[in-house]
Write a protein that holds these residues in place. Structure first.
Motif, PDB file in Angstrom:
ATOM      1  N   THR A  75       0.704  -1.080   0.014  1.00  0.00           N
ATOM      2  CA  THR A  75       0.038  -0.021   0.036  1.00  0.00           C
ATOM      3  C   THR A  75       0.830   1.130  -0.115  1.00  0.00           C
ATOM      4  O   THR A  75       0.667   2.216  -0.935  1.00  0.00           O
ATOM      5  N   ALA A  76       1.882   1.277   0.926  1.00  0.00           N
ATOM      6  CA  ALA A  76       2.667   2.343   0.745  1.00  0.00           C
ATOM      7  C   ALA A  76       3.414   2.647  -0.213  1.00  0.00           C
ATOM      8  O   ALA A  76       3.398   3.840  -0.930  1.00  0.00           O
ATOM      9  N   LEU A  77       4.009   1.658  -0.926  1.00  0.00           N
ATOM     10  CA  LEU A  77       4.665   1.583  -2.347  1.00  0.00           C
ATOM     11  C   LEU A  77       3.739   2.252  -3.381  1.00  0.00           C
ATOM     12  O   LEU A  77       4.003   3.185  -4.265  1.00  0.00           O
ATOM     13  N   ALA A  78       2.303   1.805  -3.430  1.00  0.00           N
ATOM     14  CA  ALA A  78       1.547   2.022  -4.434  1.00  0.00           C
ATOM     15  C   ALA A  78       1.257   3.853  -4.293  1.00  0.00           C
ATOM     16  O   ALA A  78       1.045   4.300  -5.255  1.00  0.00           O
ATOM     17  N   VAL A  79       0.973   3.891  -2.970  1.00  0.00           N
ATOM     18  CA  VAL A  79       0.777   5.270  -2.908  1.00  0.00           C
ATOM     19  C   VAL A  79       1.880   6.182  -3.037  1.00  0.00           C
ATOM     20  O   VAL A  79       1.707   7.238  -3.727  1.00  0.00           O
ATOM     21  N   SER A  80       3.004   5.933  -2.721  1.00  0.00           N
ATOM     22  CA  SER A  80       4.046   6.662  -3.085  1.00  0.00           C
ATOM     23  C   SER A  80       4.249   6.841  -4.470  1.00  0.00           C
ATOM     24  O   SER A  80       4.625   7.973  -5.095  1.00  0.00           O
ATOM     25  N   ALA A  81       4.234   5.642  -5.320  1.00  0.00           N
ATOM     26  CA  ALA A  81       4.460   5.385  -6.750  1.00  0.00           C
ATOM     27  C   ALA A  81       3.523   6.621  -7.349  1.00  0.00           C
ATOM     28  O   ALA A  81       3.825   7.360  -8.290  1.00  0.00           O
TER      29      ALA A  81
END
Length: 369
Positions: A75-81
């Motif tokens: 989730t964190a990586l998706a939002v950050s990306a």
């Protein structure tokens, strides 16, 4: 050339977006690797302490930890990306628009459209400074182009008038309509002198603006140059009924300049004053020390200069009264020549006037030795 053509297919927007995408992908890969290599072993050690060693490999807590880690990191990586790519797209779009506007303006200027302007990009001080500098450059190039066009038009007009008079008189002489008498010779002589003087003035202006090496600086007695100028112009002033006088300070020091060029400045200023003063008017030359300079002023009680013309009085071919100046043989470059010669010697030339019909004062300075 082929490599350059291939590189040109990708604009700055695509390149910025690609660069930021590489950074985002690298960040995602790094995060995943770190999460896989660091998290599970650390949790395994904790479980071994809490549970019998060797029996914690498939514990429910182990599976819960793996799921939680996957979900949170994912989730964190998706939002950050998404956030990083969105911001990258926005910034690259802004930069692209600014660069495209700049490229369009440069193309327009190359095609001779100097009225183009570049608006501030709003991307920071540096981008705004580039836009302001480009706009200033376009304005100055436009001014130069307009001056060039006006100069060519004025040159054509100045040459056309005496040539037309000469051609008309020669045709009349050939047809026998005009006798070759003293009056005819006087007209022909006046027109040829006008052409000769105009040619000399243009050459002098070129030398003053483009050939600083033509200035030979040495100690100069400005008072003597003023006296010679007064003696030279006195018959012309007397013939027109204009009073010409001079006042040179007794303690006037030697100036550091070119006597020939200073003499040319005085000649141009006195010639200009002669054209703009009438019977009963007065022209006065005053020379005195002013700080580390010799200051010379040529004041008159003649036509004066309207306020709207003062800023342009030293421009090439600029005339306050074009019709009257041409009638009296003025080409409109005498003051430009004078200013160029004064500035080439490290001095300054200024003009002042209280208005039309209230006289004018031209003042120039030359450094003292």
């Amino acid at each position: 050339m082929a490599a350059a053509g291939q590189g040109a297919r990708f604009g700055i927007r695509t390149r910025l977006l690609a660069a930021n995408s590489v950074v985002v992908v690298a960040s995602i890969a790094t995060t995943i690797v770190v999460a896989m290599l660091v998290g599970p072993p650390m949790f395994q050690r904790l479980m071994d302490r809490a549970v019998q060693p060797g029996n914690a490999t498939d514990h429910p807590y182990q599976r819960a930890f793996a799921r939680a880690t996957t979900m949170s990191v994912g989730t964190a990586l998706a939002v950050s990306a998404v956030a990083a790519l969105s911001l990258s797209w926005y910034l690259s779009r802004r930069v692209y628009r600014s660069a495209a506007e700049l490229a369009h303006a440069a193309t327009a200027i190359a095609d001779g459209h100097y009225e183009v302007r570049v608006s501030p990009a709003g991307l920071g001080k540096e981008f705004d400074e580039i836009a302001a500098a480009f706009t200033t450059m376009a304005q100055r190039l436009g001014d130069v182009d307009r001056t060039r066009r006006q100069m060519l038009a004025d040159l054509a007009h100045e040459i056309r008038t005496p040539v037309a008079v000469l051609e008309a008189y020669f045709e009349a002489l050939e047809d026998g309509v005009q006798p070759l008498d003293a009056d005819t010779m006087g007209v022909l002589r006046d027109q040829t002198r006008r052409l000769t003087r105009f040619s000399a003035d243009v050459g002098a202006l070129f030398n003053a603006e483009q050939s600083p090496n033509a200035i030979v600086v040495r100690p100069v007695q400005v008072g003597e140059l003023i006296a010679n100028a007064v003696v030279s112009f006195e018959p012309q002033y007397r013939g027109k009924g204009v009073d010409l006088s001079s006042e040179v300070a007794a303690d006037l020091p030697e100036a550091s300049g070119d006597p020939e060029r200073i003499g040319q400045v005085l000649t141009n200023l006195l010639d200009n004053a002669l054209r703009h003063n009438h019977s009963g008017d007065q022209v006065r030359i005053v020379a005195q020390r002013h700080g580390e300079t010799v200051r010379v002023s040529v004041s008159d009680t003649g036509d004066g200069i309207p306020a709207e013309h003062l800023d342009r009085i030293f421009e090439r071919f600029h005339r306050v009264d074009a019709a009257r100046d041409r009638e009296h043989g003025g080409a409109g470059i005498g003051l430009a020549i004078a200013k160029a010669f004064v500035e080439a010697q490290g001095g300054h030339l200024t003009a002042a006037s209280a208005g039309l019909g209230r006289g004018s004062t031209f003042t120039f300075t030359i450094p003292v030795c």
